[in-house]
Design an enzyme around this catalytic site. Structure first.
Site, PDB file in Angstrom:
ATOM      1  CB  SER A  99      -0.965  -0.035   1.189  1.00 42.36           C
ATOM      2  OG  SER A  99      -1.892   1.003   1.149  1.00 42.36           O
ATOM      3  CG  ASP A 237      -2.809   3.739  -1.715  1.00 44.56           C
ATOM      4  OD1 ASP A 237      -3.474   3.660  -2.764  1.00 44.56           O
ATOM      5  OD2 ASP A 237      -2.994   2.972  -0.745  1.00 44.56           O
ATOM      6  CG  ASP A 239      -2.978  -0.924  -2.670  1.00 46.09           C
ATOM      7  OD1 ASP A 239      -2.797   0.194  -2.149  1.00 46.09           O
ATOM      8  OD2 ASP A 239      -3.725  -1.791  -2.178  1.00 46.09           O
ATOM      9  CG  ASP A 241      -6.324   0.475  -1.010  1.00 47.24           C
ATOM     10  OD1 ASP A 241      -5.428   1.347  -0.925  1.00 47.24           O
ATOM     11  OD2 ASP A 241      -6.461  -0.443  -0.181  1.00 47.24           O
TER      12      ASP A 241
END
Length: 475
Positions: A99, A237, A239, A241
């Protein structure tokens, strides 16, 4: 001691503690924990753009094959895109991503066919971990079947649901950095009529945290927006999400404000948020129901399920980091946007920009109209959990709480779902909670101005440190 721990969303730790056997073991434990399910023995695997993610994904595929699961390699794509593909196939999913944390760390996010794993699932994985046999060399397998179209299906999720004119005339800077969604985000915004300029693309991983902003990121965004060439700047960010949106002056919009705007734009009836979200939801959101949970997407998802079971109508959730979870199918001008009950950055970016354009207002003016106040947060590092726990327990006692709060006021409301969140007069609040995966006490505050919110946090941390030191001396 291994650094690997389950946090608010998935397993995380140092790359050196995850590569090789540990990632094989945790993936195998996940497959063991779900092996009695009736669903198909299939797993889709995705990854972010960290240097370590490709190799870890290959290890997960080996673990899948050894556990009797067919592995489908979806390549580098956003976490919500992988979740969408898992739901489409009725398959399990493993996303290799850390993340927003630095590149020397990484992690695994696990999904069932219907969405993110729960806290009970985490317990089951840890229980199954002890049954994974240590071997001299990990088993090898044939390469996973490639599925390059999963990211395109995620693109169509939005291009099919919204009018192609929703962003017409807006000038948007896309800070691409190392986000796995950098090209997708650029393409989607242009698809909806915006004039898009990609900036800041990086071959080196950039740890963009959409809550705790790095000083260099704040400075970069302000410098870009000082030109006056753009109406907004957007990014995600690692990834994708969690979204980050800045207005025309380079001011970063709080994640819970993005969630508020998105939920209103979609005409959501009931929203579920963690206790760290601001109080504007109750004060000016206009929702039929607002429910608060502990911090972490599994708790928000559980809250959404409860709201749906209670007949609350259309349901969504979002977090202070901006990740938006859509719990119900939504109809937009006759077009269907299907539910996607996992954190997503694309929807709040699109909906926030579209809401500003629909209102004929600058993004900053739209935010001002919400009267959402300001929030701040900070932490006391190196605070043992036993000290944090003892302090929070004392703060839960009314007599101590009244004495502790005397310099700043008195409590109007108290929420002890996750730490203790205290509502004060003047629309202020202060919230203390222990970190779930680090030895630190965190403090969040809300006030009318940014300066007052920051002052409240600094007072809270200083007062908490003094109270804990006094308790240690007494013991």
């Amino acid at each position: 001691m291994s650094s690997l721990k389950f946090g608010t969303s998935g397993l995380r730790g140092l790359v050196t503690d995850l590569v090789g056997w540990p990632s094989y073991a945790y993936a195998s434990a996940f497959f063991r924990s779900v092996s009695t399910d009736d669903g198909p023995r299939m797993v889709v695997i995705g990854r972010d753009l960290r240097d370590s993610s490709l190799g870890i994904a290959a290890t997960v595929a080996c673990a899948a094959a050894a556990s009797g699961f067919e592995a489908i390699d979806c390549g580098a794509l956003p976490t919500p895109a992988l979740a969408l593909e898992a739901m489409r196939r009725g398959a399990y999913a493993v996303m290799v991503t850390g993340s927003h944390i630095p590149e020397d760390r990484n992690g695994l996010k696990f999904y069932r066919p219907d969405g993110e794993i729960t806290k009970d699932d985490e317990i089951a994985i840890l229980a199954a971990l002890g049954d994974v046999t240590v071997v001299g060399e990990m088993p090898t397998s044939e390469p996973a079947t490639s599925e390059p179209d999963a990211i395109e299906r995620y693109h169509r999720r939005y291009s099919d649901a919204f009018s192609p004119e929703i962003l017409r005339g807006l000038r948007i800077a896309v800070y691409q950095q190392s986000s796995v969604a950098r090209d997708l985000l650029t393409d989607l915004l242009a698809r909806f009529g915006a004039s898009v300029t990609p900036i800041g693309r990086s071959d080196k991983f950039v740890p963009i945290d959409t809550e705790a902003h790095r000083l260099e990121d704040i400075a970069f965004i302000r410098e870009v927006m000082a030109s006056g060439d753009y109406d907004a700047l957007v990014t995600t960010d690692g990834d994708a999400d969690r979204p980050l949106v800045a207005d025309g002056a380079g001011r970063i919009v709080r994640g819970d404000v993005l969630g508020l705007i998105t939920a209103r734009y979609l005409s959501i009836a009931a929203v579920v948020v963690p206790v760290t979200a601001g109080s504007a939801l109750e004060q000016s959101g206009g929702f039929g129901r607002v429910a608060r949970t502990k911090v972490g997407s599994p708790f928000v998802i559980a809250g959404m399920e409860q709201a749906k079971a209670a007949g609350a109508g259309t349901v969504a959730g979002f977090e202070a980091n901006g990740g938006f979870l859509l719990g119900s199918d939504i109809t937009i001008d006759g077009r269907i946007l299907p539910a996607l009950p996992t954190r997503d950055a694309m929807l709040p970016i699109l909906a926030t920009l579209a809401a500003a354009r629909a209102a004929g207002a600058k993004l900053a003016d739209l935010i001002t109209s919400l009267d959402a106040g300001e929030m701040a947060s900070d932490r006391l590092p190196n605070t043992p959990s036993e000290q944090s726990s003892a302090f929070l327990a004392r703060l839960g006692v009314e007599i101590f709480r009244a004495e502790f709060l005397q310099p700043i006021g008195s409590s109007r409301t108290v929420d002890q779902q996750d730490g203790i969140r205290i509502g004060l007069d003047g629309g202020r609040s202060i919230h203390f909670r222990a970190s779930g995966n680090a030895p630190e006490l965190r403090c969040y505050a809300q006030a009318k101005t940014a300066r007052d919110a920051q002052d409240l946090v600094q007072w809270g941390l200083t007062a908490a440190a003094a109270a804990m030191a006094e308790q240690v001396e007494r013991s």
